[in-house]
Design an enzyme around this catalytic site. Structure first.
Site, PDB file in Angstrom:
ATOM      1  CB  SER A  79      -0.930  -0.015   1.409  1.00 30.17           C
ATOM      2  OG  SER A  79      -1.435   1.365   1.346  1.00 30.17           O
ATOM      3  CG  HIS A 120      -3.894  -1.741  -1.472  1.00 31.21           C
ATOM      4  ND1 HIS A 120      -5.079  -2.505  -1.761  1.00 31.21           N
ATOM      5  CD2 HIS A 120      -4.287  -0.896  -0.431  1.00 31.21           C
ATOM      6  CE1 HIS A 120      -6.026  -1.979  -0.823  1.00 31.21           C
ATOM      7  NE2 HIS A 120      -5.537  -1.017  -0.062  1.00 31.21           N
ATOM      8  CG  ASP A 180      -5.207   2.308   1.055  1.00 25.90           C
ATOM      9  OD1 ASP A 180      -6.118   1.456   0.997  1.00 25.90           O
ATOM     10  OD2 ASP A 180      -3.975   1.991   1.382  1.00 25.90           O
ATOM     11  CG  MET A 201      -8.156   7.486   2.592  1.00 22.75           C
ATOM     12  SD  MET A 201      -7.069   7.375   3.919  1.00 22.75           S
ATOM     13  CE  MET A 201      -6.561   5.840   4.281  1.00 22.75           C
ATOM     14  CG  HIS A 246      -9.158   0.214  -0.276  1.00 21.75           C
ATOM     15  ND1 HIS A 246      -8.708   0.218   0.815  1.00 21.75           N
ATOM     16  CD2 HIS A 246     -10.535   0.154   0.019  1.00 21.75           C
ATOM     17  CE1 HIS A 246      -9.403   0.066   1.736  1.00 21.75           C
ATOM     18  NE2 HIS A 246     -10.831   0.082   1.229  1.00 21.75           N
ATOM     19  CG  MET A 261     -11.185   3.551   2.245  1.00 24.35           C
ATOM     20  SD  MET A 261      -9.637   3.638   3.243  1.00 24.35           S
ATOM     21  CE  MET A 261      -8.427   3.330   1.807  1.00 24.35           C
ATOM     22  CG  MET A 304     -11.875  -2.590   5.189  1.00 24.23           C
ATOM     23  SD  MET A 304     -10.249  -2.221   4.451  1.00 24.23           S
ATOM     24  CE  MET A 304      -9.121  -1.326   5.779  1.00 24.23           C
ATOM     25  CG  ASP A 348      -6.250  -2.773   3.477  1.00 24.57           C
ATOM     26  OD1 ASP A 348      -5.268  -2.447   4.026  1.00 24.57           O
ATOM     27  OD2 ASP A 348      -6.797  -2.049   2.783  1.00 24.57           O
TER      28      ASP A 348
HETATM   29  C1  DX5 Z   1      -6.322   1.349   5.540  1.00 25.30           C
HETATM   30  C2  DX5 Z   1      -5.878   1.259   4.285  1.00 25.30           C
HETATM   31  C3  DX5 Z   1      -4.593   0.268   4.197  1.00 25.30           C
HETATM   32  C4  DX5 Z   1      -3.424   0.811   5.134  1.00 25.30           C
HETATM   33  C5  DX5 Z   1      -2.572  -0.275   5.402  1.00 25.30           C
HETATM   34  O1  DX5 Z   1      -7.392   2.448   5.502  1.00 25.30           O
HETATM   35  O2  DX5 Z   1      -6.969   0.610   3.437  1.00 25.30           O
HETATM   36  O3  DX5 Z   1      -4.437  -0.182   3.073  1.00 25.30           O
HETATM   37  O4  DX5 Z   1      -2.843   1.496   4.139  1.00 25.30           O
HETATM   38  O5  DX5 Z   1      -1.343  -0.020   6.065  1.00 25.30           O
HETATM   39  P1  DX5 Z   1      -0.786  -0.786   7.176  1.00 25.30           P
HETATM   40  O6  DX5 Z   1      -0.168  -1.922   6.532  1.00 25.30           O
HETATM   41  O7  DX5 Z   1       0.192   0.297   7.694  1.00 25.30           O
HETATM   42  O8  DX5 Z   1      -1.868  -1.139   8.262  1.00 25.30           O
HETATM   43 ZN    ZN Z   2      -6.564  -0.481   1.600  1.00 26.80          ZN
END
Ligand code: DX5
Ligand code: ZN
Length: 222
Positions: A7, A32, A34, A36, A65, A67, A136, A174
């Protein structure tokens, strides 16, 4: 086949391209990403321009991903930016089936993300339409959180659902995943392993190699 999906939330954005090249050299296949929106989750990360920019230099599978509230509004834009897989949270979609269909119509793979407190039954009527379920293992929103132990049972329950229904999709996990706790998730049935902090903190190549070693050991026992 077990795959690592680093990620980039945990990357050093000052040298993001270099770090992605290191991952490719280390044999990683998935990235990956993310996204947000500061609404569905408290934090804001990055969006299409960053993805479009790294797409120019990378052949990795972009596992995006989202969010984001009502992600259906942005599917074309993320495809344009370079997404290969788009995963949406069940709770963010007023019309989940329609959102999944739209992702598929765009020629992309579709995933549905399930939060720690979200029951698996939201998947019941879309099982045949999806390519991936993202369980998650932390609350979405931030990297670096500890894994929530009760999510392990959920991975097992999902695997059972797959076996019972004959559905076929990847099970991605994740949040809070490290080399020393990944094995139980593999055992439970996960095959795509997201990791941010444990890949980007320290030596990236060594970290990837340590995950790969675990995956090989695990596959050898099966
Ligand atoms: C959280 C994300 C994850 C996060 C994982 O909302 O979806 O993908 O980046 O990071 P680590 O491995 O540091 O928990
Ligand atoms: Zn993620």
């Amino acid at each position: 086949m077990i795959k690592l999906a680093p990620s980039i939330l945990a990357a050093d954005f000052n040298i993001l391209g270099e770090q992605i090249s290191l991952l490719e050299d280390a044999g990683v296949k998935y990235l990956h990403i993310d996204v947000m929106d500061g609404n569905y989750v408290p934090s804001i990360s990055f969006g299409m321009p960053v993805i479009a920019s790294i797409r120019k230099n990378s052949k990795l599978i972009f596992d995006v991903h989202l969010m984001v509230v009502e992600p259906i509004r942005y599917l074309e834009a993320f495809k344009e930016a370079g997404a290969d897989i788009i995963t949406v949270h069940a709770e963010t979609c007023t019309h989940l089936h329609k959102t999944i269909s739209r992702i598929k119509e765009l020629g992309l793979k579709a995933g549905v993300a399930i939060n720690p407190s979200t029951p698996l039954n939201v998947l019941e009527y879309v099982l045949d339409d999806i390519d991936m379920v993202l369980i998650m293992t932390v609350e979405p929103g931030f990297g670096g959180q500890p894994l929530i132990p009760s999510t392990l049972q959920k991975v097992k329950d999902l695997k059972e659902m797959v076996l019972k229904t004959g559905a076929s999709f990847d099970i991605e996990v994740d949040g809070g995943i490290r080399v020393d706790n990944v094995e139980v998730l593999l055992e439970a049935g996960a095959n795509i392993i997201v990791s941010g902090t444990s890949v980007f903190k320290g030596n990236i190549k060594e970290n990837v190699a340590n995950f790969d070693k675990k995956f090989t050991e695990f596959s050898g026992t099966k």
